[in-house]
Structures are given as C-alpha cells and as structure tokens.
Design a protein around this motif. Sequence first.
Motif, short mmCIF file in Angstrom:
data_model
loop_
_atom_site.label_atom_id
_atom_site.label_comp_id
_atom_site.label_asym_id
_atom_site.label_seq_id
_atom_site.Cartn_x
_atom_site.Cartn_y
_atom_site.Cartn_z
N GLU A 19 2.68 -15.63 2.61
CA GLU A 19 2.33 -14.45 3.01
C GLU A 19 1.39 -13.55 2.12
O GLU A 19 1.14 -13.83 1.03
N PHE A 20 0.65 -12.79 3.02
CA PHE A 20 -0.47 -12.11 2.48
C PHE A 20 -0.78 -10.81 3.13
O PHE A 20 -0.43 -10.95 4.37
N SER A 21 -1.67 -9.97 2.89
CA SER A 21 -1.91 -8.66 3.39
C SER A 21 -3.36 -8.49 3.19
O SER A 21 -3.99 -8.90 2.13
N ILE A 22 -3.93 -8.06 4.33
CA ILE A 22 -5.42 -7.32 4.09
C ILE A 22 -5.28 -6.02 3.87
O ILE A 22 -4.80 -5.30 4.89
N LYS A 36 -8.44 2.62 15.66
CA LYS A 36 -8.79 2.80 14.12
C LYS A 36 -7.48 2.00 13.47
O LYS A 36 -6.37 2.26 14.01
N PHE A 37 -7.79 0.99 12.65
CA PHE A 37 -6.56 0.83 11.63
C PHE A 37 -5.94 1.87 10.81
O PHE A 37 -6.48 2.58 10.21
N VAL A 38 -4.61 1.73 10.93
CA VAL A 38 -3.65 2.63 10.22
C VAL A 38 -2.84 2.21 9.32
O VAL A 38 -2.17 2.80 8.75
N ASP A 39 -2.78 0.84 9.21
CA ASP A 39 -1.93 0.07 8.39
C ASP A 39 -2.68 -1.43 7.97
O ASP A 39 -3.37 -1.65 8.50
N ASP A 40 -2.22 -1.82 6.85
CA ASP A 40 -2.63 -3.11 6.23
C ASP A 40 -2.34 -4.14 7.36
O ASP A 40 -1.37 -4.08 8.17
N VAL A 41 -3.19 -5.27 7.36
CA VAL A 41 -2.82 -6.24 8.24
C VAL A 41 -2.07 -7.30 7.47
O VAL A 41 -2.29 -7.78 6.26
N ARG A 42 -0.65 -7.57 7.88
CA ARG A 42 0.37 -8.38 7.32
C ARG A 42 0.28 -9.65 7.88
O ARG A 42 0.27 -9.68 9.24
N VAL A 43 0.15 -10.92 7.16
CA VAL A 43 0.20 -12.23 7.85
C VAL A 43 1.15 -13.16 7.19
O VAL A 43 1.28 -13.26 5.99
N LYS A 44 1.86 -13.77 8.13
CA LYS A 44 2.65 -14.91 7.42
C LYS A 44 1.80 -16.09 8.03
O LYS A 44 1.46 -16.37 9.23
N ALA A 45 1.66 -16.96 7.07
CA ALA A 45 0.97 -18.21 7.31
C ALA A 45 1.59 -19.23 7.09
O ALA A 45 2.17 -19.64 6.02
N ASN A 46 1.22 -20.34 7.89
CA ASN A 46 1.55 -21.95 7.92
C ASN A 46 0.24 -22.58 8.07
O ASN A 46 -0.40 -22.66 9.36
#
Length: 169
Positions: A19-22, A36-46
Amino acid sequence: MHINLRKYQKSKVLKQDGEFSIPLQDLEVYNGDDFKFVDDVRVKANVFISEDLMKLKFDISTKFKFNCSRCLIEFIEDFNLKCDDEILLSNLDEDIILDSEQNLDFRDYIKNCVIINIPQKKLCKDDCFGLCQKCGINLNNNKCSCEKEEFNNVFSKLKDTFVDFKEVE
C-alpha cells in the motif's frame, strides 16, 4: 511502492503486495478547470512478475472536487478505480520508471490511470435538472416561471413519424 528487479533476477518469480499514497501536493499539477484533487491518492497494489511478464492489480481511491456539468455547483465525490494490466518487462512504457538501482516506480502510471478515468460528464446527482436556459435559475432548488418553448429543428418532424410505431412481436 518500489519494486527492486534485482530480487526478480535472482528468483525469476516475484510477488509483492503493498500500500502506498501519492501526496496531494504531487497531484496539483493535474488539476483542471472542472476538477480538482482534494485528497491523496491511496493505492493497494498487487504485482506479480514471471518470465518477463508483469501483472499489475491496483485498487485506487481518492476524492475530487467537481463542477456539475448541468447546474455548475461544486461538489466533492469519492473516486474508486480498479486497474488491472499486463506489461512486458522488456517493453516498459514511460509511465513506469526504472531507476539506476533497478527499482520500478509506479506513481506516474497510477496518476495517468486516474486522470484517464475521470468521468467526462460530472453530475452532482443522477437526476440533476441543471439551469433554466432563459433565466439561469438552478432548477434543482427552484422552479422558474419562464415560458417553455417547444424545441423545433429539422429533425422534429421525425418525432411524429415514430409516435405510433410499434415493434413487431
């Protein structure tokens, strides 16, 4: 999330979850006139790599501020996206960066997945009535007293043709 390909070169198979965030400040350059982005992009990755084939599965979530396409009000909406892809390691595109330490960086790839999947028509609600074409009042909040004109164009005559049309059973 970074994946080091040196591990793959030793074992020939690599599976990594994470998991990571941008952060929001890295996304501001992508903001447009109608979103407009108002929050970080959260990613769960496989990520699974085997025999030069990389299989990617990302669950992506963030929040946007949109302007409604019909009534022009601002609204915030959750954005969730599932992104599955297969890429040959020998044919990486410019969105997946391989640095000098043999680390794969997926941040640009994720940003582009999000931007490409932003809806063209952004509605504050599915049944948004929009604005009156004459007086400009928001028809979701008020009724206007403008006289409604029937819309006529060259195709209006076709409407009469299909009124009595019934499909053959």
